[in-house]
Design a protein around this motif. Structure first.
Motif, PDB file in Angstrom:
ATOM      1  N   ILE A  41       0.952  -1.270   0.149  1.00 24.73           N
ATOM      2  CA  ILE A  41      -0.224   0.169   0.057  1.00 24.73           C
ATOM      3  C   ILE A  41       0.947   1.438  -0.043  1.00 24.73           C
ATOM      4  O   ILE A  41       0.679   2.156  -0.770  1.00 24.73           O
ATOM      5  N   VAL A  42       1.801   1.308   1.003  1.00 26.88           N
ATOM      6  CA  VAL A  42       2.589   2.406   0.890  1.00 26.88           C
ATOM      7  C   VAL A  42       3.435   2.668  -0.363  1.00 26.88           C
ATOM      8  O   VAL A  42       3.414   3.761  -0.986  1.00 26.88           O
ATOM      9  N   LEU A  43       3.790   1.510  -0.870  1.00 29.64           N
ATOM     10  CA  LEU A  43       4.607   1.659  -2.332  1.00 29.64           C
ATOM     11  C   LEU A  43       3.514   2.071  -3.316  1.00 29.64           C
ATOM     12  O   LEU A  43       3.782   3.019  -4.182  1.00 29.64           O
ATOM     13  N   SER A  63      -0.806   2.407   6.896  1.00 31.20           N
ATOM     14  CA  SER A  63       0.176   1.325   6.586  1.00 31.20           C
ATOM     15  C   SER A  63       1.705   1.447   7.036  1.00 31.20           C
ATOM     16  O   SER A  63       1.773   0.305   7.762  1.00 31.20           O
ATOM     17  N   LEU A  64       1.997   2.344   6.948  1.00 29.88           N
ATOM     18  CA  LEU A  64       3.492   2.479   7.669  1.00 29.88           C
ATOM     19  C   LEU A  64       3.403   2.297   9.182  1.00 29.88           C
ATOM     20  O   LEU A  64       4.251   1.546   9.612  1.00 29.88           O
ATOM     21  N   VAL A  65       2.432   3.070   9.743  1.00 32.13           N
ATOM     22  CA  VAL A  65       2.426   2.844  11.259  1.00 32.13           C
ATOM     23  C   VAL A  65       1.776   1.313  11.594  1.00 32.13           C
ATOM     24  O   VAL A  65       2.426   0.902  12.338  1.00 32.13           O
ATOM     25  N   GLU A  66       1.078   0.616  10.907  1.00 35.60           N
ATOM     26  CA  GLU A  66       0.794  -0.728  11.043  1.00 35.60           C
ATOM     27  C   GLU A  66       2.135  -1.577  11.068  1.00 35.60           C
ATOM     28  O   GLU A  66       2.055  -2.529  12.007  1.00 35.60           O
ATOM     29  N   ILE A  67       3.022  -1.486  10.062  1.00 33.15           N
ATOM     30  CA  ILE A  67       4.141  -2.377  10.007  1.00 33.15           C
ATOM     31  C   ILE A  67       5.147  -1.763  11.383  1.00 33.15           C
ATOM     32  O   ILE A  67       5.551  -2.865  11.912  1.00 33.15           O
ATOM     33  N   THR A  68       4.995  -0.682  11.548  1.00 30.72           N
ATOM     34  CA  THR A  68       6.038  -0.215  12.664  1.00 30.72           C
ATOM     35  C   THR A  68       5.494  -0.942  14.048  1.00 30.72           C
ATOM     36  O   THR A  68       6.086  -1.363  14.970  1.00 30.72           O
ATOM     37  N   TYR A  69       4.177  -0.607  14.207  1.00 34.51           N
ATOM     38  CA  TYR A  69       3.332  -1.248  15.441  1.00 34.51           C
ATOM     39  C   TYR A  69       3.577  -2.716  15.658  1.00 34.51           C
ATOM     40  O   TYR A  69       3.782  -3.089  16.748  1.00 34.51           O
ATOM     41  N   SER A  70       3.274  -3.352  14.470  1.00 35.55           N
ATOM     42  CA  SER A  70       3.452  -4.864  14.572  1.00 35.55           C
ATOM     43  C   SER A  70       4.622  -5.097  15.059  1.00 35.55           C
ATOM     44  O   SER A  70       4.950  -6.421  15.790  1.00 35.55           O
TER      45      SER A  70
END
Length: 306
Positions: A41-43, A63-70
């Protein structure tokens, strides 16, 4: 404060080694899906010309925050599933709490920003481009990150003042405030109330703002054409699903007296492992523009390879 405890031990989620191995495979696949799905999604948003509206700008940050959060919880959690004794340093534990709260609250604030964006798009369509200027979009995203940062700093400043001298076994699979507070060798009632209020007020206010903004949006849709109504409803449905997925477990956890940690841990699995994976699925499957942009990206990549 005297800290004799330098290392903490996680009880983990399950005790049975077989179950843990199965969980390792399942959660590893889910984590990879989270990183790949949200990364796509970010890409896509950043590369595609067609996805330059504020809605997608915010979506790419979500989506970026989802990656870092996880990533603050899951990699450590899944590698721990394969080890007999699951340890973490006290500093590591505090760092995990910091980043988990930082990204968690940033995500909540981004969801509020996204609701505001939909509100302007649907209730003030003629002024949309003027209101949601590039500058405002950047300010709103920066504000979400700053909000998460300040929230987290407060939680940490309270936590690092506590003395840890006795038991060092955390009844959880990652560091969170409540399980860690149980280990402090002092009464943490006041601190517990402060951190819970800090988390609770942000979550509750955001949730109320989100619910009321979507109610206002739905009321306003009555004045739209059938086609416009259908498109707007479809977008809002995605947002509402994500909001419910995010807040459902959180409300369940914080709105009741702390009982057994087992169900807490299972609910926590939901919002650390499952929800971040579902978000990209919800947003892309329900959104033709994102799907088309991804297809274009894919065909461009393939034609470039030939």
């Amino acid at each position: 404060t005297t800290n004799n405890v330098t290392e903490l031990i996680f009880v983990g989620l399950f005790q049975d080694p077989e179950v843990q191995r199965v969980c390792f495979v399942v959660f590893l696949l889910m984590y990879l899906a989270t990183v790949v799905g949200n990364g796509l999604i970010v890409l896509t948003v950043n590369v595609s010309k067609s996805l330059h509206s504020p809605m997608y700008f915010f979506l790419s940050y979500l989506s970026l925050v989802e990656i870092t959060y996880s990533s603050t919880v899951v990699p450590k959690f899944i590698t721990d599933l394969l080890t007999k004794i699951k340890t973490i340093s006290l500093e590591g534990c505090v760092a995990q709490i910091f980043f988990f709260h930082f990204f968690g609250v940033t995500e909540i604030l981004l969801l509020v920003v996204m609701a505001y964006d939909r509100y302007v798009a649907i209730c003030r369509p003629l002024h949309y481009m003027n209101i949601m200027s590039r500058q405002l979009c950047h300010i709103l995203v920066a504000g979400s990150w700053l909000g998460g940062f300040f929230h987290s700093i407060i939680q940490i400043l309270i936590t690092i003042q506590l003395p840890f001298c006795g038991p060092n076994v955390i009844d959880h699979y990652f560091c969170d405030l409540q399980p860690l507070f149980k280990l402090a060798c002092t009464d943490t009632f006041v601190e517990g109330v402060i951190v819970l209020t800090n988390s609770g007020l942000i979550a509750l206010c955001s949730f109320l703002i989100l619910v009321s903004s979507y109610i206002v949006i739905l009321f306003n849709l009555r004045n739209h054409s059938a086609e416009g109504r259908r498109k707007a409803l479809s977008t809002c449905a995605s947002h509402i699903m994500v909001v419910l997925l995010f807040f459902g477990p959180a409300i369940f956890l914080y709105m009741r007296p702390s009982s057994t940690f087992t169900e807490d841990k299972l609910v926590a699995v939901f919002y650390t492992v499952v929800t971040p994976m579902l978000n990209p699925i919800i947003y892309t499957l329900r959104n033709a523009e994102v799907k088309n942009a991804m297809r274009k990206l894919w065909s461009k990549k393939n034609s470039g390879m030939e």
